[in-house]
Design a protein around this motif. Structure first.
Motif, PDB file in Angstrom:
ATOM      1  N   ALA A 110       0.828  -1.210   0.000  1.00 51.21           N
ATOM      2  CA  ALA A 110       0.000   0.000   0.000  1.00 51.21           C
ATOM      3  C   ALA A 110       0.861   1.258   0.000  1.00 51.21           C
ATOM      4  O   ALA A 110       0.571   2.221  -0.721  1.00 51.21           O
ATOM      5  N   LEU A 111       1.938   1.255   0.784  1.00 50.88           N
ATOM      6  CA  LEU A 111       2.838   2.410   0.804  1.00 50.88           C
ATOM      7  C   LEU A 111       3.549   2.576  -0.540  1.00 50.88           C
ATOM      8  O   LEU A 111       3.740   3.692  -1.020  1.00 50.88           O
ATOM      9  N   ALA A 112       3.918   1.456  -1.162  1.00 42.58           N
ATOM     10  CA  ALA A 112       4.602   1.524  -2.453  1.00 42.58           C
ATOM     11  C   ALA A 112       3.668   2.008  -3.554  1.00 42.58           C
ATOM     12  O   ALA A 112       4.117   2.622  -4.523  1.00 42.58           O
ATOM     13  N   ILE A 113       2.379   1.746  -3.423  1.00 42.45           N
ATOM     14  CA  ILE A 113       1.410   2.258  -4.396  1.00 42.45           C
ATOM     15  C   ILE A 113       1.086   3.716  -4.098  1.00 42.45           C
ATOM     16  O   ILE A 113       0.982   4.541  -5.013  1.00 42.45           O
ATOM     17  N   ALA A 114       0.939   4.054  -2.818  1.00 45.56           N
ATOM     18  CA  ALA A 114       0.529   5.410  -2.440  1.00 45.56           C
ATOM     19  C   ALA A 114       1.627   6.448  -2.668  1.00 45.56           C
ATOM     20  O   ALA A 114       1.326   7.586  -3.018  1.00 45.56           O
ATOM     21  N   ALA A 115       2.886   6.067  -2.478  1.00 50.23           N
ATOM     22  CA  ALA A 115       3.974   7.047  -2.590  1.00 50.23           C
ATOM     23  C   ALA A 115       4.054   7.697  -3.975  1.00 50.23           C
ATOM     24  O   ALA A 115       4.104   8.927  -4.074  1.00 50.23           O
ATOM     25  N   PRO A 116       4.066   6.922  -5.080  1.00 50.97           N
ATOM     26  CA  PRO A 116       4.123   7.601  -6.376  1.00 50.97           C
ATOM     27  C   PRO A 116       2.852   8.368  -6.710  1.00 50.97           C
ATOM     28  O   PRO A 116       2.907   9.401  -7.377  1.00 50.97           O
ATOM     29  N   VAL A 117       1.708   7.890  -6.228  1.00 56.56           N
ATOM     30  CA  VAL A 117       0.461   8.624  -6.463  1.00 56.56           C
ATOM     31  C   VAL A 117       0.508   9.959  -5.728  1.00 56.56           C
ATOM     32  O   VAL A 117       0.140  11.004  -6.275  1.00 56.56           O
ATOM     33  N   PHE A 118       1.000   9.943  -4.497  1.00 59.80           N
ATOM     34  CA  PHE A 118       1.158  11.167  -3.718  1.00 59.80           C
ATOM     35  C   PHE A 118       2.147  12.112  -4.395  1.00 59.80           C
ATOM     36  O   PHE A 118       1.922  13.318  -4.473  1.00 59.80           O
ATOM     37  N   ALA A 119       3.258  11.561  -4.892  1.00 59.78           N
ATOM     38  CA  ALA A 119       4.263  12.386  -5.580  1.00 59.78           C
ATOM     39  C   ALA A 119       3.678  13.017  -6.839  1.00 59.78           C
ATOM     40  O   ALA A 119       3.918  14.199  -7.123  1.00 59.78           O
ATOM     41  N   ALA A 120       2.913  12.242  -7.590  1.00 59.07           N
ATOM     42  CA  ALA A 120       2.317  12.780  -8.815  1.00 59.07           C
ATOM     43  C   ALA A 120       1.273  13.844  -8.489  1.00 59.07           C
ATOM     44  O   ALA A 120       1.172  14.857  -9.198  1.00 59.07           O
ATOM     45  N   ALA A 121       0.509  13.632  -7.426  1.00 58.79           N
ATOM     46  CA  ALA A 121      -0.482  14.638  -7.031  1.00 58.79           C
ATOM     47  C   ALA A 121       0.205  15.947  -6.654  1.00 58.79           C
ATOM     48  O   ALA A 121      -0.237  17.031  -7.053  1.00 58.79           O
ATOM     49  N   GLY A 122       1.292  15.848  -5.911  1.00 61.57           N
ATOM     50  CA  GLY A 122       2.050  17.055  -5.573  1.00 61.57           C
ATOM     51  C   GLY A 122       2.632  17.722  -6.802  1.00 61.57           C
ATOM     52  O   GLY A 122       2.643  18.951  -6.910  1.00 61.57           O
ATOM     53  N   ASN A 123       3.096  16.907  -7.737  1.00 57.97           N
ATOM     54  CA  ASN A 123       3.651  17.465  -8.967  1.00 57.97           C
ATOM     55  C   ASN A 123       2.573  18.154  -9.788  1.00 57.97           C
ATOM     56  O   ASN A 123       2.826  19.194 -10.397  1.00 57.97           O
TER      57      ASN A 123
ATOM     58  N   LEU B 128       7.077  -3.594  -7.243  1.00 60.24           N
ATOM     59  CA  LEU B 128       5.698  -4.052  -7.185  1.00 60.24           C
ATOM     60  C   LEU B 128       5.445  -5.120  -8.240  1.00 60.24           C
ATOM     61  O   LEU B 128       6.041  -5.090  -9.319  1.00 60.24           O
ATOM     62  N   ARG B 129       4.547  -6.033  -7.938  1.00 57.03           N
ATOM     63  CA  ARG B 129       4.128  -6.997  -8.949  1.00 57.03           C
ATOM     64  C   ARG B 129       3.415  -6.270 -10.064  1.00 57.03           C
ATOM     65  O   ARG B 129       2.941  -5.151  -9.908  1.00 57.03           O
ATOM     66  N   THR B 130       3.309  -6.908 -11.183  1.00 55.24           N
ATOM     67  CA  THR B 130       2.759  -6.266 -12.377  1.00 55.24           C
ATOM     68  C   THR B 130       1.366  -5.704 -12.135  1.00 55.24           C
ATOM     69  O   THR B 130       1.059  -4.586 -12.545  1.00 55.24           O
ATOM     70  N   GLY B 131       0.524  -6.445 -11.471  1.00 57.77           N
ATOM     71  CA  GLY B 131      -0.844  -5.982 -11.222  1.00 57.77           C
ATOM     72  C   GLY B 131      -0.885  -4.739 -10.359  1.00 57.77           C
ATOM     73  O   GLY B 131      -1.628  -3.790 -10.640  1.00 57.77           O
ATOM     74  N   TYR B 132      -0.094  -4.715  -9.291  1.00 49.07           N
ATOM     75  CA  TYR B 132      -0.048  -3.541  -8.415  1.00 49.07           C
ATOM     76  C   TYR B 132       0.559  -2.338  -9.131  1.00 49.07           C
ATOM     77  O   TYR B 132       0.088  -1.212  -8.990  1.00 49.07           O
ATOM     78  N   ALA B 133       1.626  -2.584  -9.877  1.00 47.65           N
ATOM     79  CA  ALA B 133       2.257  -1.492 -10.623  1.00 47.65           C
ATOM     80  C   ALA B 133       1.306  -0.950 -11.684  1.00 47.65           C
ATOM     81  O   ALA B 133       1.241   0.261 -11.906  1.00 47.65           O
TER      82      ALA B 133
END
Length: 142
Positions: free
Chosen positions: A84-97, A127-132
């Motif tokens: 969950a943290l590995a999925i949320a971190a890039p989403v959070f980074a993109a939202a900030g960007n 991340l596994r392919t599905g999560y990524a």
């Protein structure tokens, strides 16, 4: 057979996710210093603050959690936290960007960061392919 493989690679997946997040945090530290060279002065405090004081610590914290749970051989339910943290971190980074990109004069300067976040999520994050793919879809939808 697939379940045995997943169990055998579970610990290493957490470690890879942790290392990838810590490396991304280091890149945000470098990126925050590069902001001083290229960002306009009226915009510098927002960009520098986001990269240095928000993204880098978040990624270091998430990476440390993933590595500590791997080293301590934490229960399987903590895998969900790491993922969950590995999925949320890039989403959070993109939202900030995207908040940074709301100023039209800054689009050409920071659009590459969105591309790098997407590539990092799909190829390096561990991340596994599905999560990524899920994280990449969320990034694309933004």
């Amino acid at each position: 057979m697939e379940a045995r493989y997943r169990d055998a690679t579970r610990r290493y997946m957490r470690f890879q996710i942790g290392v990838a997040m810590i490396l991304a945090g280091c890149l945000y530290l470098v990126y925050s210093q590069l902001d001083k060279l290229v960002a306009p002065t009226d915009f510098l405090s927002q960009v520098h603050g986001f990269h240095l004081y928000i993204m880098a610590p978040v990624l270091f914290t998430c990476g440390t959690i993933a590595i500590v749970t791997q080293v301590l051989d934490a229960p399987r339910r903590l895998d969900i936290l790491c993922i969950a943290l590995a999925i949320a971190a890039p989403v959070f980074a993109a939202a900030g960007n995207l908040l940074i990109l709301r100023a039209p004069e800054q689009v050409s300067l920071y659009i590459a960061e969105v591309y790098m976040i997407t590539v990092w999520t799909l190829s390096v994050s561990g991340l596994r392919t599905g999560y990524a793919a899920f994280a990449g879809t969320v990034l694309a939808a933004m």
